[in-house]
Structures are given as C-alpha cells and as structure tokens.
Design a protein around this motif. Sequence first.
Motif, short mmCIF file in Angstrom:
data_model
loop_
_atom_site.label_atom_id
_atom_site.label_comp_id
_atom_site.label_asym_id
_atom_site.label_seq_id
_atom_site.Cartn_x
_atom_site.Cartn_y
_atom_site.Cartn_z
N UNK A 137 0.81 -1.21 0.00
CA UNK A 137 0.00 0.00 0.00
C UNK A 137 0.85 1.26 0.00
N UNK A 138 2.06 1.15 -0.49
CA UNK A 138 2.92 2.31 -0.73
C UNK A 138 3.39 2.22 -2.18
N UNK A 139 3.62 3.35 -2.84
CA UNK A 139 3.91 3.33 -4.28
C UNK A 139 5.30 2.81 -4.62
N UNK A 140 5.42 2.29 -5.81
CA UNK A 140 6.68 1.81 -6.36
C UNK A 140 7.07 2.63 -7.59
N UNK A 149 -4.86 3.01 -5.18
CA UNK A 149 -3.84 3.17 -4.15
C UNK A 149 -2.48 2.59 -4.52
N UNK A 150 -2.32 2.06 -5.72
CA UNK A 150 -1.01 1.60 -6.14
C UNK A 150 -0.22 2.69 -6.87
N UNK A 202 -0.48 -1.64 -10.17
CA UNK A 202 0.94 -1.52 -10.45
C UNK A 202 1.78 -2.49 -9.62
N UNK A 203 1.22 -3.11 -8.60
CA UNK A 203 1.93 -4.18 -7.92
C UNK A 203 2.02 -5.41 -8.83
#
Length: 278
Positions: A137-140, A149-150, A202-203
Amino acid sequence: SPRLASPRLASTQVDFDYCEAGELCDRFVLLRMMACAIARKHGCYASWMPKPMKERTGSGAHLNVSLHDFESEANLFKRTDGQAGLSELGLHFLGGVMRHLDAIVAVACPTVNSYKRMVWSPPAASSSAEAQSGFSWAPVYASHGSNNRTNAVRVPASGRFEIRASDSAVSPHLASALTLAAGLEGIEKKLTPGPSRGYENLYERSYERSQSGGGSDARLLPRNLGEAVDAFEADPLARVVFGERMHTAWVQFKRAEWQEYCTHVSDWEVARYLRQFG
C-alpha cells in the motif's frame, strides 16, 4: 478523525480536516509531539518510523492537495462539469508535481528506512491477503491515476489529489513548500502530468517486471535514500525553494546519513555470509 484503515494489519489512519497548508503542517507536527508526550506519560513510546516491522505495512503521511480561491471560495481543482478528476488548472498543477516528484519524494521520505516501505515483495506463504499479494500500500512507480492506491499520486475524488509516497518521518513544511512550488510551475508552464494509470494494479506490474527482468514502461520512484538525494540535488526547483545554503546543507546531511548506512554491517549480512564461503 481516527479510523481503522486495515483490520488485518491493525493500521489506524488519522485524518485532518482540510485547511491552509502551513496550518495543516503545524497540526501534523503537533500530533507527533503530542502522541510521543502521551506515550511517555504511560511508560511507552510512540514511533514514527516509516517501516518498523518487516511483515507489516509501513506508516504513510499522505499529502492531499487542492487549491482554494479566497475570492470565489471555489476549489480550483474541481471540474465545473461535475465529472470526476481534476480541472484543467488542477491537471497543470499535477503536471508540475509529476515533473519534480523524485525531489518531492526525497523530502517526503527523508530516511534510510523510508524506502523499506516503498517496495513490492513477491507473494508470501501467509494467511493474510496483504502478505500473500506482496502489497505494501505504498507506491513503487512514479505514476498517477484514478482512485487507485497503487499509484504514487491518486485522484480519489473530484477536486483533489493525494501524494501517497509521503511517510510518517516527513518534514511537512518542506514537502508542502516543494509540492506547492512544483504545482505553481506546472500552472505557469501549462505542464501535463502524462498518461494516467487509471485503475491498473501496479503491484502486478512489479511482479511482471520481476519475472521478465524489466521491460516496463513505468518509471520507478527512487529506490533508496541515495537515489532520492541525487534527484533532489539535481532538481533546480529544489535549490530555488530551499535556498542555496539550506539546499547544500540538506544534501550534505542526508548523503552522510546514506553513507553511514552503506558502511554499516547488519546482523542480516553476518548471519547470511559469515560462514557461507567456507
């Protein structure tokens, strides 16, 4: 208004009502000081470390941004046709933020530990859905999109956007100042934020990237404090916002922190390598 963000991971989210940026930054600093003082009173401590536990999600401090017109009392980021998303002015502001996102990340995620939060990990053999998916739940990626939330920046509703990279160690005044300057540059130069990732997970893209060895068209955010400091140093807007002396001092201080971490030999390294080659 506190609320439980994820029952599985026992993560509590504290929301502030929106207000002028400087006042909201003061509220956040007061919250950290107040939580620590109350915890000490009861023989405990309140940690604002972004990623204190490997198997748990980290602690974010998301920046929700809108632009208020004091004459008309209007939210200038809100579309006049009633549709979701941002107004043309809001998109230009977001365009400036996306151009300077790596430098913003440096001050919004200012510690070595910050980048342990912004990772994707392979699916794990665990009973929790979050751990199985590898979702943090944090961006990459340096991406923006809808109520997703991605993304590093999401647009959860008409009239505002949320910078999700920012974590609990943030210096809110510095991060807000750089975000505002970036957005105003975007308005002045009529910048565009680039293509939206919409609701793309995006995960899952991270998993595909790990399997293929690259080939993704999405740009990664800084992967560690060293990369973030390099991006901040190279960004001319950061130098203007901070001023020459403070910019130089901040870069030197954070680069020394990164170098100290790089030369530290951790327990993990000793346990893994000490007898590996004998």
